[in-house]
Write a protein that holds these residues in place. Structure first.
Motif, PDB file in Angstrom:
ATOM      1  N   THR A  39      32.583  34.008  43.007  1.00 44.55           N
ATOM      2  CA  THR A  39      33.747  33.149  43.203  1.00 44.55           C
ATOM      3  C   THR A  39      33.308  31.709  43.336  1.00 44.55           C
ATOM      4  O   THR A  39      32.144  31.441  43.673  1.00 44.55           O
ATOM      5  CB  THR A  39      34.526  33.624  44.456  1.00 44.55           C
ATOM      6  N   ASP A 150      31.610  36.024  49.065  1.00 38.10           N
ATOM      7  CA  ASP A 150      32.652  35.340  48.297  1.00 38.10           C
ATOM      8  C   ASP A 150      33.729  34.829  49.242  1.00 38.10           C
ATOM      9  O   ASP A 150      34.922  34.859  48.934  1.00 38.10           O
ATOM     10  CB  ASP A 150      33.251  36.280  47.254  1.00 38.10           C
ATOM     11  N   HIS A 291      38.254  35.781  47.869  1.00 34.00           N
ATOM     12  CA  HIS A 291      38.854  36.005  46.559  1.00 34.00           C
ATOM     13  C   HIS A 291      38.205  37.198  45.890  1.00 34.00           C
ATOM     14  O   HIS A 291      36.999  37.434  46.026  1.00 34.00           O
ATOM     15  CB  HIS A 291      38.683  34.781  45.650  1.00 34.00           C
ATOM     16  N   SER A 292      39.020  37.961  45.150  1.00 34.00           N
ATOM     17  CA  SER A 292      38.511  39.050  44.329  1.00 34.00           C
ATOM     18  C   SER A 292      39.407  39.197  43.113  1.00 34.00           C
ATOM     19  O   SER A 292      40.625  38.990  43.192  1.00 34.00           O
ATOM     20  CB  SER A 292      38.493  40.373  45.116  1.00 34.00           C
ATOM     21  N   ASP A 293      38.824  39.581  41.989  1.00 36.44           N
ATOM     22  CA  ASP A 293      39.597  39.880  40.788  1.00 36.44           C
ATOM     23  C   ASP A 293      40.030  41.339  40.745  1.00 36.44           C
ATOM     24  O   ASP A 293      40.661  41.762  39.780  1.00 36.44           O
ATOM     25  CB  ASP A 293      38.779  39.562  39.533  1.00 36.44           C
ATOM     26  N   GLY A 298      39.240  45.302  46.075  1.00 38.37           N
ATOM     27  CA  GLY A 298      38.143  44.365  45.868  1.00 38.37           C
ATOM     28  C   GLY A 298      38.087  43.317  46.953  1.00 38.37           C
ATOM     29  O   GLY A 298      36.996  42.906  47.385  1.00 38.37           O
ATOM     30  N   LEU A 299      39.254  42.860  47.414  1.00 39.59           N
ATOM     31  CA  LEU A 299      39.285  41.901  48.511  1.00 39.59           C
ATOM     32  C   LEU A 299      38.689  42.506  49.774  1.00 39.59           C
ATOM     33  O   LEU A 299      37.957  41.834  50.506  1.00 39.59           O
ATOM     34  CB  LEU A 299      40.722  41.447  48.767  1.00 39.59           C
ATOM     35  N   ARG A 301      36.320  44.665  49.960  1.00 34.62           N
ATOM     36  CA  ARG A 301      34.866  44.648  49.835  1.00 34.62           C
ATOM     37  C   ARG A 301      34.295  43.255  50.078  1.00 34.62           C
ATOM     38  O   ARG A 301      33.196  43.104  50.637  1.00 34.62           O
ATOM     39  CB  ARG A 301      34.450  45.169  48.463  1.00 34.62           C
ATOM     40  N   ALA A 302      35.039  42.207  49.686  1.00 34.57           N
ATOM     41  CA  ALA A 302      34.589  40.842  49.973  1.00 34.57           C
ATOM     42  C   ALA A 302      34.539  40.607  51.483  1.00 34.57           C
ATOM     43  O   ALA A 302      33.596  39.988  51.997  1.00 34.57           O
ATOM     44  CB  ALA A 302      35.525  39.834  49.303  1.00 34.57           C
ATOM     45  N   GLU A 624      28.938  50.176  49.595  1.00 38.02           N
ATOM     46  CA  GLU A 624      30.107  49.525  49.011  1.00 38.02           C
ATOM     47  C   GLU A 624      31.295  50.473  49.125  1.00 38.02           C
ATOM     48  O   GLU A 624      31.210  51.636  48.732  1.00 38.02           O
ATOM     49  CB  GLU A 624      29.836  49.193  47.555  1.00 38.02           C
TER      50      GLU A 624
END
Length: 717
Positions: A39, A150, A291-293, A298-299, A301-302, A624
Motif C-alpha cells: 500500500t 500496510d 488498506h487492502s484490495d 484482507g483488511l 490480515r492487515a 496468515e
C-alpha cells in the motif's frame, strides 16, 4: 518514503486551488509518499498552503495518475475546504462539513486557521507543520508506516507558542478520505455486555454515521474500528481506521455529494474540552489507517500483521494454555478448592492456573474488598506463598485476577482515602456493581495502583495477571478541583504508564486486559497487553459470533477464549465439548469449566485437545488468517497458514444453519481455502488434495448432531 515525480498527479487539484487562492498551479510542498508492503499513502500541500491534502491511498503506484480524492467542481453555498480531501481540518477550513479541530480563544473567538511552515522526513516518518499567525498555535501532522505493514499511523502534535491560553472544544486526531463514487458501505462492530464484537454493515449514501463511547473506556457498545468500501465493490478495495485510545472516543463518517467519504476519528471530550496554556503542548491520540484490495478479510490480515508488530518480542513467547477458576468457584475461593482444580488442570496439560476474584480480604461477594489487596489468611491458612508453591509444584505458572482501578465503599482504602474516588462535590456517587472508581489521574491514586501491582509481582511468584475493569466512570469530577480537568486523558495516560512500568520491571509476566469482557480493546491496549478477554459470555454459539467479529479487528494472539459448560445467553442450542475446544483454539486456549465434575471420558478428551492445540498454536499465533463464511452461514471456519507455507490449520464449526445439508440426500459442506498454490499437493491424514481443489471446490466436512466441529491440519506434500 519518497517524493515521486508528480506528472499529472496534482494538476487538476492545483488548478482548483489556484482558482481559490489566486496563486500558481504548482503545489506549495510535496507530494510525499509513504509506502508499506502493498500500500502507499500520498499527501501534498496545495498551492494556497492552508492545509495538507490527500492525493491517493491504495496499492503501489496508485498515485501515478489523477488523484481520485481531489474535487474540481463548484462548491455552491460551501467552501473549497468542505469538499477538499483535507487531512486535518480546523473549523475555518471545513466550517460546514465537519472539522477535526475546533479552538477557542479567551474571548470565545473560533475559526483558527494556519499556513504551511515546513516539512521534515526522518527514518520513514513525515512531519508537516502548520501555524496560525494570530494565536501562535502550531500543528505538526505526523505520519509513519511501520516496516512490514500496510498501516499508516497518524497523530497531531499541538503547541501553543502564543501568549494567551487556548481552549480545544474539539480535538480529533485525523480525517481519512476514501473514494466511494457509488456510495459508502460501512462495516462496524456493535454490542453490549456478553454480546460484544457483533459485525454489522450499513450502506450510507447520504447523511452521517457516528459511533463512540462516553464511558471513559472504549466500551461494549461499539469498537473504535471502522471499515469503508465503495458500495459497488464489497469484496474489493477496503479501507479501515482504528484508534489507539483507551478512553472516550468517536468515529464519524460522512459522504459528500462528489463521491468521497470522510471519516473523522479521535477523542470524545466528555470533560468539556482541553486547555492549552501559553507555551503548552499536547500530542493527540494516534489513529491508524489500513488498506487492502481483498475486502474485509484482507483488511483483517492487515490489522493482524500490524498488531503482531505492536507486540514486539512478546509475540514470540508462547501463549500458555490456562485454567481460570471463576466459573468453578466464583467468590468462594479457598486453598483447598483451588488446589483441587489445579491438580486436575495439570493432568489435562494446562500450563497456567489463574485464581480469579475472591482471593483477598473482605471479598466474599461483590460488595467488599476492592482496594484492600491482601491475600485472605482465612482462605489460605498455610500462607499465600505456600499455596502458590503448591501450584508451582504441579509445573503450573501461577496467575492472579485484580481490578486495581476500582474500590469498594466498605474497604479500608475508601475509609482512608475517600477523595481518591471520582465524585462531584455535594453530590452522591453512583455505584455500579457495588463499587466506585479510583481517579487514576490523581498522582497518589496512580502510585497506589502501580505500587500495589508491582508489590504483588515482587512479593509473590506470579507469572500471569488478569487486569479487570468492571464499571465505567459516572461522576465527571474531582473533589476540591479549582479548574476544569481532563479527567479522561489523565486516567488513560496513567493507565498506560503503569502498564509500561510493569512491562519494564516484570517482562516475564503475561498480562490479560479485561473490562467486564471486551470493553477495553483498542490499539493502545493491543500494544500494552498480551491478550484480551473479549466477553464474559462463554456459551458456544454466542461466542462463535463474538470471535468472528473480534478477528476482523484483532489478531489471534490477542484472543483469550475458554472452554466452559455455560450455555449461551442468546443462542442456547447445545454443542459438544469438541465444539467448545475447537472454538477456544481460535486464539489463546483456556479452560473455565468446573473440571472437578467432568467425567474421566471428558477429561481424556480435553487432554487430547490440549495436546493437539500445543502442536498448532505457533501457526495460530503467527499464521496468515482467512475467515471463511460466518456464524450466520452454513459454513463457518478460520484458516491459518503457517509463515513458511507448509502447514495449514482449519478450525470449522457446525452453526446449525445447513440450508438442507445434513438431510437425505445431501453432500458435504465445503470450506473453500485461500492463498494456496493451485499445483501444490496437501495431505490431511489419509486424504490428499490439490491446492486447486481446496480453493475452487473446498475442504469437505459432513456435520451431524454428534460431529459439530473439526480441526484440520494439512501438510504440504
Amino acid at each position: 518514503m519518497s517524493d515521486p515525480a508528480t506528472g499529472n498527479i496534482y494538476e487538476r487539484a492545483a488548478a482548483r486551488n489556484a482558482t481559490d487562492a489566486g496563486e500558481d498551479t504548482a503545489p506549495l510542498a510535496g507530494p510525499w509518499t509513504l509506502r508499506g508492503v502493498a500500500t502507499e499513502y500520498t499527501v501534498v500541500v496545495p498551492a494556497h498552503g492552508r492545509w495538507l491534502e490527500l492525493v491517493s491511498w491504495g496499492p503501489p503506484g496508485v498515485a501515478h495518475g489523477p488523484s481520485p480524492a481531489c474535487y474540481t467542481g463548484p462548491t455552491p453555498f460551501l467552501t473549497a475546504g468542505d469538499f477538499a480531501p483535507v487531512e486535518y481540518a480546523t473549523d475555518a477550513v471545513r466550517p460546514f462539513t465537519g472539522a477535526d479541530l475546533v479552538v477557542e480563544t479567551a474571548t470565545g473567538d473560533r475559526r483558527i486557521s494556519w499556513r504551511y511552515q515546513q516539512a521534515e522526513t526522518d527514518g520513514g516518518q513525515l512531519r508537516v507543520t502548520f501555524a496560525d499567525p494570530v494565536t501562535g498555535l502550531r500543528a505538526a501532522h505526523c505520519y509513519r508506516i511501520p516496516a512490514g505493514t500496510d498501516v499508516v499511523e497518524r497523530w497531531v502534535e499541538l503547541t501553543n507558542t502564543g501568549e494567551a491560553p487556548l481552549h480545544l472544544a474539539r480535538a480529533g486526531s485525523a480525517g481519512f478520505c476514501v473514494p466511494t463514487p457509488h456510495g459508502a458501505r460501512l462495516s462496524y462492530q456493535w454490542g453490549q455486555w456478553a454480546q460484544e464484537f457483533q459485525l454489522a454493515h450499513l450502506d450510507l449514501g447520504h447523511g452521517q454515521f457516528s459511533i463512540g463511547s462516553s464511558q471513559g473506556v472504549p466500551g461494549h457498545s461499539f469498537v473504535p474500528w471502522l471499515a469503508v468500501q465503495d458500495r459497488a465493490e464489497p469484496d474489493g478495495p477496503t479501507w479501515g481506521v482504528a484508534l489507539a485510545w483507551t478512553g472516550s472516543w468517536q468515529i464519524v463518517a460522512e459522504p459528500d455529494t462528489g463521491g468521497l467519504t470522510r471519516v473523522r476519528v479521535g477523542r470524545r471530550l466528555v470533560d468539556g474540552g482541553l486547555e492549552l496554556p501559553a507555551g503548552g503542548g499536547i500530542t493527540l491520540p494516534m489513529v491508524a489507517g489500513a488498506h487492502s484490495d481483498a475486502g474485509l478479510a484482507g483488511l483483517a490480515r492487515a490489522w493482524h500483521r500490524y498488531q503482531r508488530q505492536l507486540a514486539g518480542d512478546r509475540l514470540h513467547r508462547a501463549r500458555p494454555v490456562l485454567y481460570n477458576s471463576w466459573e468453578a468457584t466464583e467468590f468462594a475461593v479457598d486453598a483447598d478448592n483451588q488446589l483441587a482444580l489445579a491438580r486436575i488442570a495439570a493432568e489435562l496439560g494446562v500450563e497456567t492456573f489463574v485464581v480469579d476474584d475472591g482471593w483477598f480480604i473482605g471479598r466474599h461477594d461483590d460488595r467488599g474488598g476492592l482496594g484492600d489487596w491482601t491475600p485472605d489468611p482465612v482462605k489460605f491458612p498455610a500462607g499465600f506463598d505456600a499455596f502458590i508453591a503448591q501450584i508451582r509444584a504441579l509445573d503450573l505458572t501461577f496467575g492472579l485476577w485484580v481490578e486495581p482501578e476500582s474500590i469498594s465503599p466498605a474497604s479500608r482504602l475508601y475509609a482512608e482515602h475517600p477523595d481518591w474516588v471520582y465524585a462531584i462535590d455535594d453530590r452522591p456517587i453512583t455505584p455500579i456493581r457495588n463499587q466506585y472508581l479510583l481517579d487514576l489521574g490523581r498522582p497518589e491514586a496512580a502510585e497506589f495502583v502501580h505500587s500495589t501491582l508491582d508489590g504483588l509481582l515482587r512479593r509473590h511468584d506470579i507469572g500471569y495477571l488478569k487486569w479487570d475493569f468492571n464499571r465505567p466512570r459516572t461522576e465527571p469530577g474531582r473533589p476540591g478541583a479549582a479548574t476544569r480537568l481532563d479527567l479522561d486523558g489523565a486516567h488513560v495516560a496513567n493507565l498506560h504508564r503503569i502498564y509500561a512500568a510493569l512491562r519494564r520491571d516484570h517482562p516475564h509476566v503475561t498480562i490479560e486486559a479485561c473490562a467486564a469482557g471486551g470493553a477495553r480493546t483498542d490499539l493502545a491496549m493491543a500494544a500494552h497487553a498480551d491478550v484480551f478477554w473479549p466477553s464474559d459470555n462463554t456459551g458456544p454459539l454466542d461466542r462463535l459470533a463474538i470471535q468472528h467479529g473480534f478477528l476482523h479487528a484483532n489478531a489471534p494472539h490477542l484472543l483469550s477464549s475458554w472452554v466452559t459448560d455455560a450455555v449461551g445467553l442468546f443462542d442456547q442450542r447445545p454443542r459438544s465439548l469438541a465444539f467448545r475446544f475447537v472454538l477456544a483454539m481460535a486464539g489463546v486456549l483456556g479452560i473455565g469449566a468446573d473440571i472437578r465434575h467432568w467425567t474421566p471420558r471428558q477429561r481424556a478428551e480435553a487432554a487430547s485437545w490440549i495436546g493437539r492445540y500445543k502442536q498448532i498454536r505457533e501457526v495460530i499465533t503467527h499464521g496468515e488468517v482467512h475467515l471463511i463464511g460466518g456464524p450466520d452461514q452454513p459454513r463457518c471456519a478460520v484458516q491459518y497458514t503457517a509463515p513458511d507455507g507448509d502447514t495449514v490449520v482449519v478450525l470449522a464449526w457446525h452453526t446449525g444453519r445447513l440450508d438442507g445439508h445434513g438431510l437425505l440426500p445431501s453432500r458435504p459442506v465445503r470450506l473453500p481455502l485461500r492463498g494456496l498454490a493451485t499445483d501444490d499437493t496437501w495431505r490431511h491424514g489419509d486424504d490428499t488434495y490439490s491446492g486447486s481443489h481446496l480453493t475452487a471446490v473446498g475442504l469437505p466436512v459432513r456435520w451431524t448432531a454428534d460431529h459439530d466441529a473439526e480441526l484440520f491440519v494439512l501438510r504440504r506434500a
